[in-house]
Motif scaffolding. Structure first.
Motif, PDB file in Angstrom:
ATOM      1  N   LEU A 283       1.286  -0.847  -0.343  1.00 20.31           N
ATOM      2  CA  LEU A 283       0.371  -0.056  -0.131  1.00 20.31           C
ATOM      3  C   LEU A 283       0.531   1.704   0.068  1.00 20.31           C
ATOM      4  O   LEU A 283       0.506   2.341  -1.120  1.00 20.31           O
ATOM      5  N   LEU A 284       2.235   1.318   1.211  1.00 14.79           N
ATOM      6  CA  LEU A 284       3.164   2.396   0.821  1.00 14.79           C
ATOM      7  C   LEU A 284       3.222   2.614  -0.248  1.00 14.79           C
ATOM      8  O   LEU A 284       3.375   4.162  -0.904  1.00 14.79           O
ATOM      9  N   GLY A 285       4.157   1.768  -0.994  1.00 17.12           N
ATOM     10  CA  GLY A 285       4.564   1.522  -2.771  1.00 17.12           C
ATOM     11  C   GLY A 285       3.576   2.580  -3.711  1.00 17.12           C
ATOM     12  O   GLY A 285       3.935   2.871  -4.072  1.00 17.12           O
ATOM     13  N   ALA A 286       2.435   1.914  -3.714  1.00 14.68           N
ATOM     14  CA  ALA A 286       1.261   2.457  -4.430  1.00 14.68           C
ATOM     15  C   ALA A 286       0.909   3.762  -4.682  1.00 14.68           C
ATOM     16  O   ALA A 286       1.094   4.159  -5.238  1.00 14.68           O
ATOM     17  N   SER A 287       0.715   4.493  -3.236  1.00 13.79           N
ATOM     18  CA  SER A 287       0.331   5.559  -2.315  1.00 13.79           C
ATOM     19  C   SER A 287       1.867   6.457  -2.724  1.00 13.79           C
ATOM     20  O   SER A 287       1.639   7.945  -3.233  1.00 13.79           O
ATOM     21  N   LEU A 288       2.626   6.293  -2.898  1.00 12.82           N
ATOM     22  CA  LEU A 288       3.975   7.082  -3.306  1.00 12.82           C
ATOM     23  C   LEU A 288       4.142   7.550  -4.375  1.00 12.82           C
ATOM     24  O   LEU A 288       4.290   8.614  -4.709  1.00 12.82           O
ATOM     25  N   LEU A 289       3.541   6.273  -5.898  1.00 12.14           N
ATOM     26  CA  LEU A 289       3.798   6.519  -7.340  1.00 12.14           C
ATOM     27  C   LEU A 289       2.151   8.025  -7.366  1.00 12.14           C
ATOM     28  O   LEU A 289       2.307   8.470  -8.008  1.00 12.14           O
ATOM     29  N   MET A 290       1.427   7.779  -6.725  1.00  8.92           N
ATOM     30  CA  MET A 290       0.051   9.007  -6.799  1.00  8.92           C
ATOM     31  C   MET A 290       0.547  10.086  -6.848  1.00  8.92           C
ATOM     32  O   MET A 290       0.120  10.963  -6.858  1.00  8.92           O
ATOM     33  N   LEU A 291       1.737  10.075  -5.786  1.00  6.57           N
ATOM     34  CA  LEU A 291       2.068  11.865  -4.784  1.00  6.57           C
ATOM     35  C   LEU A 291       2.737  12.481  -6.854  1.00  6.57           C
ATOM     36  O   LEU A 291       3.028  13.162  -6.621  1.00  6.57           O
ATOM     37  N   LEU A 292       2.555  11.860  -7.683  1.00 15.37           N
ATOM     38  CA  LEU A 292       4.037  11.764  -8.510  1.00 15.37           C
ATOM     39  C   LEU A 292       2.704  12.855  -9.146  1.00 15.37           C
ATOM     40  O   LEU A 292       3.317  13.454 -10.151  1.00 15.37           O
ATOM     41  N   LEU A 293       1.178  12.134  -9.602  1.00 12.91           N
ATOM     42  CA  LEU A 293       0.422  12.561 -10.474  1.00 12.91           C
ATOM     43  C   LEU A 293       0.357  14.268  -9.835  1.00 12.91           C
ATOM     44  O   LEU A 293      -0.039  14.795  -8.861  1.00 12.91           O
ATOM     45  N   PRO A 294      -0.647  15.096 -11.164  1.00 10.12           N
ATOM     46  CA  PRO A 294      -0.535  16.307 -11.363  1.00 10.12           C
ATOM     47  C   PRO A 294      -1.345  16.684 -10.666  1.00 10.12           C
ATOM     48  O   PRO A 294      -2.761  17.756 -10.972  1.00 10.12           O
ATOM     49  N   SER A 295      -2.801  16.127  -9.594  1.00 12.41           N
ATOM     50  CA  SER A 295      -3.720  16.445  -9.075  1.00 12.41           C
ATOM     51  C   SER A 295      -3.403  16.455  -7.454  1.00 12.41           C
ATOM     52  O   SER A 295      -3.310  15.470  -6.794  1.00 12.41           O
ATOM     53  N   ILE A 296      -4.412  17.859  -7.166  1.00 12.04           N
ATOM     54  CA  ILE A 296      -4.020  17.407  -5.748  1.00 12.04           C
ATOM     55  C   ILE A 296      -5.346  16.570  -4.710  1.00 12.04           C
ATOM     56  O   ILE A 296      -5.151  16.115  -3.911  1.00 12.04           O
ATOM     57  N   ALA A 297      -6.842  15.939  -6.326  1.00 12.13           N
ATOM     58  CA  ALA A 297      -7.221  14.991  -5.695  1.00 12.13           C
ATOM     59  C   ALA A 297      -6.032  13.674  -4.957  1.00 12.13           C
ATOM     60  O   ALA A 297      -6.361  12.296  -4.526  1.00 12.13           O
ATOM     61  N   ALA A 298      -5.249  13.144  -6.446  1.00 13.36           N
ATOM     62  CA  ALA A 298      -4.386  12.364  -6.479  1.00 13.36           C
ATOM     63  C   ALA A 298      -3.066  12.223  -4.963  1.00 13.36           C
ATOM     64  O   ALA A 298      -3.283  11.505  -4.545  1.00 13.36           O
ATOM     65  N   VAL A 299      -3.123  14.163  -5.012  1.00 15.03           N
ATOM     66  CA  VAL A 299      -2.134  13.919  -3.899  1.00 15.03           C
ATOM     67  C   VAL A 299      -2.529  13.449  -2.562  1.00 15.03           C
ATOM     68  O   VAL A 299      -2.106  13.019  -1.425  1.00 15.03           O
ATOM     69  N   VAL A 300      -4.119  13.568  -2.474  1.00 13.01           N
ATOM     70  CA  VAL A 300      -4.164  13.678  -0.965  1.00 13.01           C
ATOM     71  C   VAL A 300      -4.651  12.164  -0.733  1.00 13.01           C
ATOM     72  O   VAL A 300      -4.679  11.822   0.646  1.00 13.01           O
ATOM     73  N   ILE A 301      -5.227  11.612  -1.944  1.00 10.76           N
ATOM     74  CA  ILE A 301      -5.834   9.883  -1.277  1.00 10.76           C
ATOM     75  C   ILE A 301      -4.525  10.123  -1.593  1.00 10.76           C
ATOM     76  O   ILE A 301      -4.032   8.215  -0.705  1.00 10.76           O
ATOM     77  N   GLY A 302      -2.759   9.857  -1.931  1.00 12.59           N
ATOM     78  CA  GLY A 302      -1.909   9.318  -2.484  1.00 12.59           C
ATOM     79  C   GLY A 302      -1.378   9.388  -0.496  1.00 12.59           C
ATOM     80  O   GLY A 302      -0.825   8.125  -0.121  1.00 12.59           O
ATOM     81  N   LEU A 303      -1.818  10.380   0.300  1.00 12.85           N
ATOM     82  CA  LEU A 303      -1.245  10.345   0.994  1.00 12.85           C
ATOM     83  C   LEU A 303      -1.320  10.126   2.257  1.00 12.85           C
ATOM     84  O   LEU A 303      -1.261   9.421   3.653  1.00 12.85           O
ATOM     85  N   LEU A 304      -3.469  10.118   1.939  1.00 13.44           N
ATOM     86  CA  LEU A 304      -4.033   9.095   3.224  1.00 13.44           C
ATOM     87  C   LEU A 304      -3.392   7.287   2.449  1.00 13.44           C
ATOM     88  O   LEU A 304      -3.408   6.994   3.989  1.00 13.44           O
ATOM     89  N   GLY A 305      -2.531   6.866   0.875  1.00 17.10           N
ATOM     90  CA  GLY A 305      -2.232   5.610   1.587  1.00 17.10           C
ATOM     91  C   GLY A 305      -1.097   5.906   2.231  1.00 17.10           C
ATOM     92  O   GLY A 305      -0.949   4.655   3.018  1.00 17.10           O
ATOM     93  N   VAL A 306      -0.232   6.566   2.038  1.00 13.19           N
ATOM     94  CA  VAL A 306       1.213   6.669   3.025  1.00 13.19           C
ATOM     95  C   VAL A 306       1.103   6.516   4.538  1.00 13.19           C
ATOM     96  O   VAL A 306       1.394   6.200   5.519  1.00 13.19           O
ATOM     97  N   CYS A 307       0.076   7.805   4.758  1.00 13.29           N
ATOM     98  CA  CYS A 307       0.066   7.408   6.141  1.00 13.29           C
ATOM     99  C   CYS A 307      -1.062   6.261   6.659  1.00 13.29           C
ATOM    100  O   CYS A 307       0.063   5.468   8.222  1.00 13.29           O
ATOM    101  N   ALA A 308      -2.106   5.801   5.925  1.00 17.41           N
ATOM    102  CA  ALA A 308      -2.252   4.462   6.162  1.00 17.41           C
ATOM    103  C   ALA A 308      -1.000   2.597   6.442  1.00 17.41           C
ATOM    104  O   ALA A 308      -1.065   2.371   7.152  1.00 17.41           O
ATOM    105  N   GLY A 309      -0.778   3.552   5.843  1.00 19.83           N
ATOM    106  CA  GLY A 309       0.987   1.380   5.383  1.00 19.83           C
ATOM    107  C   GLY A 309       2.282   2.355   6.044  1.00 19.83           C
ATOM    108  O   GLY A 309       2.685   1.964   6.957  1.00 19.83           O
ATOM    109  N   PHE A 310       2.060   3.859   6.320  1.00 19.00           N
ATOM    110  CA  PHE A 310       2.922   3.759   7.216  1.00 19.00           C
ATOM    111  C   PHE A 310       2.829   3.806   8.936  1.00 19.00           C
ATOM    112  O   PHE A 310       3.185   3.510   9.616  1.00 19.00           O
TER     113      PHE A 310
END
Length: 389
Positions: A283-310
């Motif tokens: 989950l942490l790895g997939a969420s890091l990839l989301m943070l590369l997208l130029p979309s604030i929605a993708a960043v928020v979803i990615g950060l949620l995943g990073v938090c959940a994984g960590f």
């Protein structure tokens, strides 16, 4: 039962206040960079030097917490952390600010490591997983509180008021903890000294199953901490161009971790630590990839995943560590925190250079390369559980 609840609340408040001080300047690092005319790497010292202080003093306070009553240690920690914060709020010299942050880091383990050891040796085993999950939740709430305090106080007032407020908070929670926590009797102290004589730091490091957990803690914070440290730079530049107040709002994803702490402890008991570490790493790895997208929605979803994984990895590692111990909880938890924050310090420093040379993409690639650590820990822990089960 009421006294136990009061103790848990006092511990929760003190640990939360301690972690508030660690990440306080993170949302305003670009502001510090501009105000003091420094580089992004130098600005990151306002966070990384706290972590460095924790790394340097943690084993010392782990040793003390295994041999002496916890209250005097807490008082010393609270006073020095508060003094460091007040100095930060007054100084106009960045070197003095960084030195004061180092002072805070040196004494934060007096509040956090000593409390973790005290909980581990006083609570019954069946309650330890849930309470340790709550302890992790307190660290998360403190991390969130510090970021919100630093980011929201700056626009209407100044970041200096955030340091002063956090110092007052640590003094209040220190006083409450000393008031509420039961005093250690002579027999308890003698028993603790006797039992902890069986383990040394070296003997704990030689236990392979513990070394695996230490590495997992280091790797998880190495990946997680730089994401939020350099997030203000990412979101304050194109294509986002967000204000400090709006960037601070993004840190609210931290709230997820407050609930994940106790839940991860329960899930670890149900499904096993190995499964939880593996699934959280993916989950942490997939969420890091989301943070590369130029979309604030993708960043928020990615950060949620990073938090959940960590948060899950960290909680499971703490639970596994204390389950494997029969004594020397102070030393073992001190070693975990040493590895944990060494990873955080290396991550923030290394990612700073990655950001300077390759931007946000360089940070993500740098962090993703360390996913091998929690993945390996999950695989090996799964094998241990299969043999023991």
């Amino acid at each position: 039962m009421k006294s136990l609840l009061k103790i848990q609340l006092a511990v929760f408040a003190l640990v939360s206040a301690s972690f508030t001080n660690i990440y306080l300047p993170q949302p305003v690092l670009p502001i510090l960079q501009s105000e003091f005319q420094i580089s992004p790497v130098q600005a990151s010292f306002a966070v990384s030097f706290v972590i460095l202080g924790i790394v340097l003093s943690n084993l010392f306070f782990g040793y003390l917490s295994d041999r002496y009553p916890v209250k005097p240690i807490i008082v010393a920690g609270g006073v020095f952390v508060a003094v460091g914060g007040f100095i930060c709020s007054l100084t106009h010299n960045y070197s003095v600010l960084v030195g004061s942050r180092l002072l805070q880091g040196l004494f934060i383990p007096a509040l956090t490591t000593s409390i973790a050891a005290w909980l581990a040796r006083t609570l019954p085993a069946k309650r330890l997983s849930v309470v340790m999950g709550s302890y992790v939740s307190a660290t998360i709430l403190g991390g969130l509180g510090g970021r919100l305090l630093g980011g929201w106080i700056h626009p209407p007032l100044h970041w200096r008021y955030a340091f002063a407020s956090a110092s007052v908070l640590i003094l209040v929670t220190t006083f409450l903890a000393v008031l509420i926590l039961p005093a250690s009797g002579e027999k308890e102290i003698a028993d603790v000294r006797s039992s902890n004589g069986k383990e040394t730091y070296l003997s704990l490091l030689k236990r392979k199953e513990l070394l695996l957990i230490y590495a997992c803690g280091a790797g998880s914070l190495l990946i997680f901490s730089p994401v939020f440290n350099y997030l203000p730079y990412r979101l304050s530049h194109p294509p986002f161009d967000l204000s400090t107040e709006t960037i601070t709002l993004v840190y609210l994803v931290y709230i997820l971790g407050i609930f994940l702490g106790p839940l991860a402890g329960r899930l670890s008991a149900q499904f096993g630590g190995g499964v939880m570490l593996l699934s959280s790493s993916v989950l942490l790895g997939a969420s890091l990839l989301m943070l590369l997208l130029p979309s604030i929605a993708a960043v928020v979803i990615g950060l949620l995943g990073v938090c959940a994984g960590f948060f899950t990895i960290h909680t499971v590692a703490v639970v596994l560590l204390n389950r494997k111990l029969t004594c020397s909880h102070g030393k073992a938890n001190a070693l975990y925190v040493l590895f944990y924050y060494s990873g955080g310090w290396l991550g923030i420093t290394g990612a700073g250079f990655a950001y300077e040379y390759a931007g946000w993409q360089g940070v993500i690639v740098f962090l993703a390369s360390f996913l091998i650590i929690p993945l390996s820990a999950g695989v090996l822990e799964r094998r241990i559980e299969s043999r023991s089960g």
